[in-house]
Scaffold this motif. Structure first.
Motif, mmCIF file in Angstrom:
data_model
loop_
_atom_site.group_PDB
_atom_site.id
_atom_site.type_symbol
_atom_site.label_atom_id
_atom_site.label_comp_id
_atom_site.label_asym_id
_atom_site.label_seq_id
_atom_site.Cartn_x
_atom_site.Cartn_y
_atom_site.Cartn_z
ATOM 1 N N ARG A 25 31.500 3.574 -25.357
ATOM 2 C CA ARG A 25 31.263 1.867 -25.587
ATOM 3 C C ARG A 25 29.752 1.669 -25.565
ATOM 4 O O ARG A 25 28.971 0.918 -26.541
ATOM 5 C CB ARG A 25 31.815 1.098 -24.705
ATOM 6 N N SER A 26 29.022 2.341 -24.700
ATOM 7 C CA SER A 26 27.591 2.133 -24.629
ATOM 8 C C SER A 26 26.935 2.832 -25.808
ATOM 9 O O SER A 26 25.756 2.139 -26.419
ATOM 10 C CB SER A 26 27.114 2.829 -23.587
ATOM 11 N N TRP A 29 27.244 0.380 -28.997
ATOM 12 C CA TRP A 29 26.526 -0.944 -28.707
ATOM 13 C C TRP A 29 24.879 -0.568 -29.002
ATOM 14 O O TRP A 29 24.381 -1.250 -29.680
ATOM 15 C CB TRP A 29 26.334 -1.430 -27.198
ATOM 16 N N ILE A 32 24.527 0.107 -32.741
ATOM 17 C CA ILE A 32 24.812 -0.967 -33.587
ATOM 18 C C ILE A 32 23.489 -1.766 -33.732
ATOM 19 O O ILE A 32 23.093 -2.552 -34.657
ATOM 20 C CB ILE A 32 25.891 -1.957 -33.036
ATOM 21 N N ARG A 33 22.595 -1.796 -32.414
ATOM 22 C CA ARG A 33 21.512 -2.401 -32.317
ATOM 23 C C ARG A 33 20.453 -1.757 -33.272
ATOM 24 O O ARG A 33 19.489 -2.356 -33.709
ATOM 25 C CB ARG A 33 20.866 -2.684 -31.057
ATOM 26 N N LYS A 73 28.914 -7.735 -33.180
ATOM 27 C CA LYS A 73 28.978 -6.223 -33.537
ATOM 28 C C LYS A 73 29.468 -5.367 -32.510
ATOM 29 O O LYS A 73 29.690 -4.394 -32.801
ATOM 30 C CB LYS A 73 27.598 -5.783 -34.161
ATOM 31 N N LEU A 74 29.658 -5.846 -31.415
ATOM 32 C CA LEU A 74 30.425 -5.005 -30.545
ATOM 33 C C LEU A 74 31.728 -5.438 -30.115
ATOM 34 O O LEU A 74 32.056 -6.746 -29.963
ATOM 35 C CB LEU A 74 29.568 -4.948 -29.438
#
Length: 74
Positions: A25-26, A29, A32-33, A73-74
């Motif tokens: 998950r991290s 994230w 995506i950034r 986006k997450l």
């Protein structure tokens, strides 16, 4: 999400993420950034959802929500 994370393009990022013991998950994230995920959109078009509005509960009045925006986006 896991299928996208497995892309060979992200191997250098995963090396660093592993050093810091980031979970999937991290990792997603952060990627995506920093990475332009627009190339993964279907036909290069944004992802749009339509939902019934908060004030008008009538299905004829749909609210348009752009899911390709940075906040979603997450």
């Amino acid at each position: 999400m896991l299928k996208l994370l497995a892309d060979p393009l992200f191997v250098p990022y995963h090396r660093v993420f592993s050093k810091f013991m980031f979970g999937d998950r991290s990792r997603a994230w952060i990627l995506i950034r920093i990475f332009p995920f627009s190339k993964y959109l279907k036909d290069g078009k944004p992802i749009i959802d339509y939902t019934i509005g908060q004030e008008k509960k009538d299905p004829k009045h749909l609210t348009k929500k752009n899911r390709s925006g940075a906040s979603d986006k997450l």
